[in-house]
Scaffold this active site. Structure first.
Site, PDB file in Angstrom:
ATOM      1  CD  GLN A 215      -2.851  -0.643   2.517  1.00  0.00           C
ATOM      2  OE1 GLN A 215      -3.899  -0.080   2.230  1.00  0.00           O
ATOM      3  NE2 GLN A 215      -2.518  -0.915   3.761  1.00  0.00           N
TER       4      GLN A 215
ATOM      5  CB  THR B 199       1.057  -6.019   7.104  1.00  0.00           C
ATOM      6  OG1 THR B 199       0.804  -6.571   5.809  1.00  0.00           O
ATOM      7  CG2 THR B 199       2.129  -4.966   7.018  1.00  0.00           C
TER       8      THR B 199
ATOM      9  CE1 TYR C 121       2.725  -5.601  11.390  1.00  0.00           C
ATOM     10  CE2 TYR C 121       1.283  -4.475  12.953  1.00  0.00           C
ATOM     11  CZ  TYR C 121       2.062  -4.455  11.809  1.00  0.00           C
ATOM     12  OH  TYR C 121       2.189  -3.282  11.094  1.00  0.00           O
TER      13      TYR C 121
ATOM     14  CE  LYS D 175       6.378  -2.616  11.538  1.00  0.00           C
ATOM     15  NZ  LYS D 175       6.981  -2.501  10.182  1.00  0.00           N
TER      16      LYS D 175
HETATM   17  N1  LIG Z   1      -1.469  -1.356   7.095  1.00  0.00           N
HETATM   18  C1  LIG Z   1      -1.610  -0.775   8.272  1.00  0.00           C
HETATM   19  O1  LIG Z   1      -2.729  -0.564   8.757  1.00  0.00           O
HETATM   20  C2  LIG Z   1      -0.396  -0.311   9.037  1.00  0.00           C
HETATM   21  C3  LIG Z   1      -0.578   0.267  10.300  1.00  0.00           C
HETATM   22  C4  LIG Z   1       0.534   0.695  11.025  1.00  0.00           C
HETATM   23  C5  LIG Z   1       1.800   0.567  10.481  1.00  0.00           C
HETATM   24  N2  LIG Z   1       1.956  -0.013   9.271  1.00  0.00           N
HETATM   25  C6  LIG Z   1       3.333  -0.155   8.752  1.00  0.00           C
HETATM   26  O2  LIG Z   1       3.431   0.631   7.566  1.00  0.00           O
HETATM   27  C7  LIG Z   1       4.348   0.006   6.663  1.00  0.00           C
HETATM   28  C8  LIG Z   1       3.669  -0.198   5.313  1.00  0.00           C
HETATM   29  O3  LIG Z   1       2.517  -1.021   5.496  1.00  0.00           O
HETATM   30  P1  LIG Z   1       1.544  -1.393   4.278  1.00  0.00           P
HETATM   31  O4  LIG Z   1       0.169  -1.349   4.784  1.00  0.00           O
HETATM   32  O5  LIG Z   1       1.924  -0.622   3.056  1.00  0.00           O
HETATM   33  O6  LIG Z   1       1.958  -2.953   4.088  1.00  0.00           O
HETATM   34  P2  LIG Z   1       1.549  -3.941   2.899  1.00  0.00           P
HETATM   35  O7  LIG Z   1       0.568  -3.324   1.982  1.00  0.00           O
HETATM   36  O8  LIG Z   1       1.222  -5.254   3.557  1.00  0.00           O
HETATM   37  O9  LIG Z   1       2.922  -4.109   2.089  1.00  0.00           O
HETATM   38  C9  LIG Z   1       4.013  -4.775   2.653  1.00  0.00           C
HETATM   39  C10 LIG Z   1       4.981  -5.102   1.539  1.00  0.00           C
HETATM   40  O10 LIG Z   1       6.047  -5.900   2.102  1.00  0.00           O
HETATM   41  C11 LIG Z   1       6.289  -6.970   1.198  1.00  0.00           C
HETATM   42  N3  LIG Z   1       6.880  -8.123   1.859  1.00  0.00           N
HETATM   43  C12 LIG Z   1       6.266  -9.056   2.637  1.00  0.00           C
HETATM   44  N4  LIG Z   1       7.149  -9.997   2.992  1.00  0.00           N
HETATM   45  C13 LIG Z   1       8.338  -9.663   2.439  1.00  0.00           C
HETATM   46  C14 LIG Z   1       9.624 -10.260   2.430  1.00  0.00           C
HETATM   47  N5  LIG Z   1       9.896 -11.416   3.056  1.00  0.00           N
HETATM   48  N6  LIG Z   1      10.616  -9.636   1.771  1.00  0.00           N
HETATM   49  C15 LIG Z   1      10.379  -8.491   1.103  1.00  0.00           C
HETATM   50  N7  LIG Z   1       9.182  -7.887   1.055  1.00  0.00           N
HETATM   51  C16 LIG Z   1       8.170  -8.484   1.706  1.00  0.00           C
HETATM   52  C17 LIG Z   1       4.913  -7.304   0.648  1.00  0.00           C
HETATM   53  O11 LIG Z   1       5.067  -8.093  -0.513  1.00  0.00           O
HETATM   54  P3  LIG Z   1       3.942  -9.187  -0.857  1.00  0.00           P
HETATM   55  O12 LIG Z   1       2.721  -8.443  -1.152  1.00  0.00           O
HETATM   56  O13 LIG Z   1       4.522  -9.922  -2.015  1.00  0.00           O
HETATM   57  O14 LIG Z   1       3.808 -10.037   0.372  1.00  0.00           O
HETATM   58  C18 LIG Z   1       4.353  -5.919   0.399  1.00  0.00           C
HETATM   59  O15 LIG Z   1       4.763  -5.403  -0.828  1.00  0.00           O
HETATM   60  C19 LIG Z   1       4.787  -1.289   7.347  1.00  0.00           C
HETATM   61  O16 LIG Z   1       5.986  -1.061   8.042  1.00  0.00           O
HETATM   62  C20 LIG Z   1       3.684  -1.572   8.338  1.00  0.00           C
HETATM   63  O17 LIG Z   1       4.133  -2.352   9.442  1.00  0.00           O
HETATM   64  C21 LIG Z   1       0.904  -0.441   8.528  1.00  0.00           C
END
Ligand SMILES: NC(=O)c1ccc[n+]([C@@H]2O[C@H](COP(=O)([O-])OP(=O)(O)OC[C@H]3O[C@@H](n4cnc5c(N)ncnc54)[C@H](OP(=O)(O)O)[C@@H]3O)[C@@H](O)[C@H]2O)c1
Length: 288
Positions: free
Chosen positions: A11, A61, A124, A128
């Site tokens: 995302q 995530t 999770y 983190k």
């Molecule tokens: N989403 C939320 O509500 C939320 C809330 C608080 C903080 N955050 C933090 O914000 C940041 C961005 O979150 P987001 O929502 O954009 O996450 P996301 O949409 O789940 O994207 C995570 C990315 O990491 C990749 N990934 C997963 N496993 C991997 C691996 N082994 N090696 C390399 N890449 C890998 C995924 O690839 P695949 O799709 O191929 O698995 C995906 O492209 C993260 O640090 C998350 O912890 C998110």
């Protein structure tokens, strides 16, 4: 400036891939081209790329699945980021990393500041938090932005789910006791870009941990009601009513904090920037 963006199909990563382009050369990759859980390959990849800045938008995530995949969650969210910090330091590069409101247990009763003691309730959040620690232990040129409730129209986010549910169900039951800051991935990417544009020395001077999320906070119920109110295709909704529910009504593998909203005043005071009110962000995300 050469930027290595990891996680460009997620995302946030997808938005960063577009937003960062004016800053210079962006090498954007994702799994399986680079695997955060594979230490040797990760080190070799970063060394070969030799960036000035690493932006890590990857993460494990899947909050509920993490309960049964602890080792993998820690490899991706903790060990991998620690390696990135080491490799960044070795190269003299900056590292920008994201963490989560789920490092807190949600019992404070007011938005969390950076100095509040973390106490994650699920794997999770633990992973983190361990990632923050692994990065901080390296003591490099690193910024960690803790964010919350990230959404976009790219993936299965809460916003896309609510829009879908409202087209299939006359009644929705949404939890009213989980509260945090809805954060549009694009705005998070844009603010990240503005910080990176200030250059290497600035990043070095402002290294640290910051809370950065949509301004204000809401329950999931309030957020859902706003999503459906702003839906540009409201005529497609069949939903007649949205009823409040409790987190305990929907048992999940992972426990979630109830009030995990983040106070972003430290970020605003340091950088002179603040994400807009969550409702304003949502309006722009939905209406564009
Ligand atoms: N989403 C939320 O509500 C939320 C809330 C608080 C903080 N955050 C933090 O914000 C940041 C961005 O979150 P987001 O929502 O954009 O996450 P996301 O949409 O789940 O994207 C995570 C990315 O990491 C990749 N990934 C997963 N496993 C991997 C691996 N082994 N090696 C390399 N890449 C890998 C995924 O690839 P695949 O799709 O191929 O698995 C995906 O492209 C993260 O640090 C998350 O912890 C998110």
């Amino acid at each position: 400036m050469k930027i290595l963006l990891l996680g460009n199909t997620g995302q946030l990563g997808w938005e960063l891939n577009r937003t960062l382009l004016p800053l210079g050369e962006v090498q954007a990759v994702d799994y399986p081209e680079v695997n955060l859980a594979e230490a040797d390959g990760l080190r070799a990849f970063v060394r070969a790329c030799a960036p000035h800045v690493i932006v890590n938008a990857t993460a494990y995530t899947a909050v509920d699945k993490a309960e049964s995949e602890r080792d993998l969650a820690f490899a991706i969210n903790a060990t991998g980021p620690g390696i990135l910090a080491e490799e960044a330091k070795r190269l003299g590069a900056a590292l920008l990393h994201y963490s989560t409101d789920y490092v807190f247990d949600g019992t404070k009763g007011a938005p969390y500041v950076e100095t509040d003691l973390p106490h994650p309730l699920n794997v999770y959040g633990e992973s983190k938090l361990a990632g923050e620690g692994a990065i901080q232990a390296v003591d490099g040129k690193t910024l960690i932005f803790r964010t919350a409730w990230v959404y976009s129209d790219r993936r299965d986010s809460f916003v896309t789910k609510v829009l879908g549910w409202a087209r299939q169900n006359e009644t929705l039951r949404i939890v009213d006791d989980q509260i945090s800051n809805p954060t549009w991935a694009r705005m998070l990417a844009e603010v990240t870009c503005q910080i990176l544009a200030r250059g290497s020395d600035y990043l070095s001077e402002h290294r640290g941990l910051y809370h950065l999320a949509g301004s204000g906070y809401a329950s999931r119920l309030k957020w859902a009601r706003k999503i459906l109110e702003l839906d540009p295709q409201r005529e497609e909704q069949v939903c007649q009513e949205i009823l409040p529910a409790l987190t305990s009504d929907f048992p999940t593998a992972a426990r979630r904090p109830l009030f995990s909203a983040l106070n972003c005043d430290h970020f605003a005071a340091t950088f002179g920037l603040r994400l807009p009110a969550w409702e304003a962000g949502l309006r722009m995300a939905i209406e564009r």
